[in-house]
Design a protein around this motif. Structure first.
Motif, PDB file in Angstrom:
ATOM      1  N   TRP A  71      28.688   2.393 -28.506  1.00 13.94           N
ATOM      2  CA  TRP A  71      29.029   3.136 -27.282  1.00 13.94           C
ATOM      3  C   TRP A  71      28.440   4.538 -27.383  1.00 13.94           C
ATOM      4  N   ARG A  72      27.437   4.823 -26.564  1.00 16.66           N
ATOM      5  CA  ARG A  72      26.758   6.120 -26.586  1.00 16.66           C
ATOM      6  C   ARG A  72      27.050   6.966 -25.357  1.00 16.66           C
ATOM      7  N   ALA A  73      27.833   6.450 -24.439  1.00 14.10           N
ATOM      8  CA  ALA A  73      28.142   7.197 -23.219  1.00 14.10           C
ATOM      9  C   ALA A  73      28.989   8.417 -23.560  1.00 14.10           C
ATOM     10  N   PRO A  74      28.704   9.563 -22.965  1.00 13.09           N
ATOM     11  CA  PRO A  74      29.499  10.763 -23.242  1.00 13.09           C
ATOM     12  C   PRO A  74      30.915  10.621 -22.698  1.00 13.09           C
ATOM     13  N   ARG A  75      31.839  11.335 -23.315  1.00 12.55           N
ATOM     14  CA  ARG A  75      33.227  11.285 -22.855  1.00 12.55           C
ATOM     15  C   ARG A  75      33.397  12.289 -21.720  1.00 12.55           C
ATOM     16  N   ILE A  76      33.479  11.776 -20.510  1.00 14.30           N
ATOM     17  CA  ILE A  76      33.622  12.610 -19.320  1.00 14.30           C
ATOM     18  C   ILE A  76      34.559  11.909 -18.344  1.00 14.30           C
ATOM     19  N   LEU A  77      34.997  12.653 -17.332  1.00 15.20           N
ATOM     20  CA  LEU A  77      35.768  12.059 -16.249  1.00 15.20           C
ATOM     21  C   LEU A  77      34.800  11.529 -15.194  1.00 15.20           C
ATOM     22  N   MET A  78      34.984  10.278 -14.818  1.00 14.33           N
ATOM     23  CA  MET A  78      34.131   9.660 -13.807  1.00 14.33           C
ATOM     24  C   MET A  78      35.007   9.015 -12.744  1.00 14.33           C
ATOM     25  N   PRO A  79      34.497   8.888 -11.515  1.00 22.76           N
ATOM     26  CA  PRO A  79      35.248   8.163 -10.488  1.00 22.76           C
ATOM     27  C   PRO A  79      35.613   6.768 -10.989  1.00 22.76           C
ATOM     28  N   LYS A  80      36.816   6.329 -10.650  1.00 17.14           N
ATOM     29  CA  LYS A  80      37.316   5.082 -11.235  1.00 17.14           C
ATOM     30  C   LYS A  80      36.420   3.883 -10.937  1.00 17.14           C
ATOM     31  N   ASN A  81      35.795   3.858  -9.757  1.00 14.68           N
ATOM     32  CA  ASN A  81      34.949   2.708  -9.444  1.00 14.68           C
ATOM     33  C   ASN A  81      33.677   2.687 -10.286  1.00 14.68           C
ATOM     34  N   LYS A  82      33.192   3.854 -10.690  1.00 12.19           N
ATOM     35  CA  LYS A  82      32.033   3.873 -11.587  1.00 12.19           C
ATOM     36  C   LYS A  82      32.432   3.385 -12.977  1.00 12.19           C
ATOM     37  N   VAL A  83      33.645   3.720 -13.395  1.00  9.22           N
ATOM     38  CA  VAL A  83      34.132   3.204 -14.674  1.00  9.22           C
ATOM     39  C   VAL A  83      34.323   1.690 -14.585  1.00  9.22           C
ATOM     40  N   LYS A  84      34.822   1.213 -13.455  1.00  7.82           N
ATOM     41  CA  LYS A  84      34.930  -0.235 -13.248  1.00  7.82           C
ATOM     42  C   LYS A  84      33.565  -0.896 -13.391  1.00  7.82           C
ATOM     43  N   LEU A  85      32.555  -0.247 -12.825  1.00  7.13           N
ATOM     44  CA  LEU A  85      31.206  -0.807 -12.898  1.00  7.13           C
ATOM     45  C   LEU A  85      30.736  -0.901 -14.345  1.00  7.13           C
ATOM     46  N   ILE A  86      30.974   0.146 -15.123  1.00  6.38           N
ATOM     47  CA  ILE A  86      30.571   0.122 -16.535  1.00  6.38           C
ATOM     48  C   ILE A  86      31.234  -1.045 -17.258  1.00  6.38           C
ATOM     49  N   LEU A  87      32.536  -1.213 -17.051  1.00  4.39           N
ATOM     50  CA  LEU A  87      33.269  -2.270 -17.750  1.00  4.39           C
ATOM     51  C   LEU A  87      32.796  -3.658 -17.320  1.00  4.39           C
ATOM     52  N   ASN A  88      32.551  -3.821 -16.035  1.00  5.49           N
ATOM     53  CA  ASN A  88      32.094  -5.130 -15.569  1.00  5.49           C
ATOM     54  C   ASN A  88      30.672  -5.430 -16.029  1.00  5.49           C
ATOM     55  N   LEU A  89      29.837  -4.399 -16.122  1.00  5.17           N
ATOM     56  CA  LEU A  89      28.498  -4.607 -16.674  1.00  5.17           C
ATOM     57  C   LEU A  89      28.580  -4.985 -18.152  1.00  5.17           C
ATOM     58  N   CYS A  90      29.584  -4.449 -18.851  1.00  2.00           N
ATOM     59  CA  CYS A  90      29.791  -4.837 -20.255  1.00  2.00           C
ATOM     60  C   CYS A  90      30.144  -6.321 -20.360  1.00  2.00           C
ATOM     61  N   LEU A  91      30.969  -6.806 -19.441  1.00  2.00           N
ATOM     62  CA  LEU A  91      31.306  -8.233 -19.445  1.00  2.00           C
ATOM     63  C   LEU A  91      30.062  -9.086 -19.218  1.00  2.00           C
ATOM     64  N   ILE A  92      29.223  -8.660 -18.284  1.00  2.00           N
ATOM     65  CA  ILE A  92      27.983  -9.404 -18.028  1.00  2.00           C
ATOM     66  C   ILE A  92      27.083  -9.365 -19.257  1.00  2.00           C
ATOM     67  N   ALA A  93      27.005  -8.195 -19.904  1.00  2.00           N
ATOM     68  CA  ALA A  93      26.178  -8.064 -21.106  1.00  2.00           C
ATOM     69  C   ALA A  93      26.675  -9.002 -22.204  1.00  2.00           C
ATOM     70  N   ALA A  94      27.986  -9.095 -22.369  1.00  2.00           N
ATOM     71  CA  ALA A  94      28.537  -9.996 -23.384  1.00  2.00           C
ATOM     72  C   ALA A  94      28.179 -11.445 -23.081  1.00  2.00           C
ATOM     73  N   GLY A  95      28.098 -11.779 -21.799  1.00  2.00           N
ATOM     74  CA  GLY A  95      27.735 -13.139 -21.423  1.00  2.00           C
ATOM     75  C   GLY A  95      26.293 -13.490 -21.709  1.00  2.00           C
ATOM     76  N   THR A  96      25.438 -12.484 -21.901  1.00  2.00           N
ATOM     77  CA  THR A  96      24.031 -12.759 -22.202  1.00  2.00           C
ATOM     78  C   THR A  96      23.796 -13.041 -23.682  1.00  2.00           C
ATOM     79  N   ILE A  97      24.784 -12.759 -24.534  1.00  2.00           N
ATOM     80  CA  ILE A  97      24.652 -13.028 -25.978  1.00  2.00           C
ATOM     81  C   ILE A  97      25.832 -13.899 -26.420  1.00  2.00           C
ATOM     82  N   PRO A  98      25.839 -15.165 -26.004  1.00  2.00           N
ATOM     83  CA  PRO A  98      26.988 -16.039 -26.279  1.00  2.00           C
ATOM     84  C   PRO A  98      27.259 -16.253 -27.762  1.00  2.00           C
ATOM     85  N   ARG A  99      26.252 -16.078 -28.606  1.00  2.00           N
ATOM     86  CA  ARG A  99      26.451 -16.258 -30.046  1.00  2.00           C
ATOM     87  C   ARG A  99      26.620 -14.937 -30.782  1.00  2.00           C
TER      88      ARG A  99
END
Length: 273
Positions: free
Chosen positions: A103-131
């Motif tokens: 995790w290299r993202a800086p610790r800052i306050l962001m609008p909640k929907n942008k944080v939602k986007l980061i988390l959901n993109l993480c889920l998609i990223a995890a799905g690209t490396i099933p092993r």
């Protein structure tokens, strides 16, 4: 592609199904562990059951905390969320040895929907490396121009089929089920905050990005500007080589000498006769 719009009730129902699907496995393991404790008297089996309950409860808690931020309200409308909290729940979700989180993202306050986007993109990223593998999360830029970039690397890494269409809100088969709702929801969140979510394969790994629409448009314009049009290509072609003036003069002289020789030839033949 035809973009589809889900009714609010359908969207809520599908998201609930997705959350239940994620949580039911560890909850079921807790129930199994409790049954073993109730029936078994063997100390070794009871120790095994307690360990199973502990691990499963930790996993269930991590998934619920992650889903609360990724799918839930997580505060009032317009609220901001600390990206440090997003990192905490993400590390909790991928806390096993299967996926290493960088995790290299800086610790800052962001609008909640942008944080939602980061988390959901993480889920998609995890799905690209099933092993399993590594996942690098970064936020580039600041303010409205901030962009999310996640790189996933691992054995048998691949871009899931149809993921691009789901992110664009236009599923290939025109329907959405509980398995497809998460990337579809990710696209909705991205558009809500004026961003475009993309997934592509590059030499460095699978790249999952969320970029502001303005930046994305500018990138395409720069790419188009870098390609000359037909008129420019024609102008860029060098002119055909022009003959040198000395060569032209020599050619004309040769032609004149040849013509003079032809004129003298009949007179020479008459004199000889």
């Amino acid at each position: 592609m035809t973009t589809i719009a889900l009714e609010a009730l359908d969207l809520a129902a599908l998201l609930c199904s997705r959350v239940c699907h994620d949580v039911i496995s560890p909850v079921g393991a807790i129930v199994n562990g409790l049954e073993v404790l109730d029936e078994e008297k063997d100390p070794e089996m009871r120790t095994f059951a307690l360990d199973l309950i502990k691990k499963s409860a930790t996993m269930a808690s991590a998934k619920l905390q992650f889903c609360r931020l990724a799918f839930g309200a997580a505060g009032s409308a317009g609220a901001s969320i600390d990206t440090g909290d997003a990192e905490t729940v993400t590390r909790g979700l991928f806390g096993d040895d299967k996926i290493k989180l960088d995790w290299r993202a800086p610790r800052i306050l962001m609008p909640k929907n942008k944080v939602k986007l980061i988390l959901n993109l993480c889920l998609i990223a995890a799905g690209t490396i099933p092993r399993g593998g590594t996942m690098t999360v970064d936020v580039e830029g600041q303010g409205d121009e901030a962009a999310v970039r996640i790189v996933a690397k691992g054995n048998y890494a691949r871009v899931p089929a149809g993921i691009g269409a789901l992110l664009a809100g236009a599923p290939e088969h025109g329907t959405i089920d509980a398995h497809a709702i998460q990337p579809f929801f990710t696209g909705l969140v991205a558009r809500e905050v004026g961003m475009v979510a993309t997934v592509r394969s590059e030499p460095e790994g699978i790249v999952i990005e969320g970029r502001p629409v303005v930046v994305e448009t500018a990138l395409h314009q720069d790419a188009d500007a870098a390609q000359p049009d037909d008129g420019q290509q024609d102008a860029a072609q060098p002119d055909a080589a022009q003959p040198d003036a000395a060569d032209v003069a020599m050619g004309l002289a040769d032609q004149m000498r040849a013509a003079a020789a032809d004129d003298l030839a009949p007179a020479s033949r008459v004199a000889a006769a």
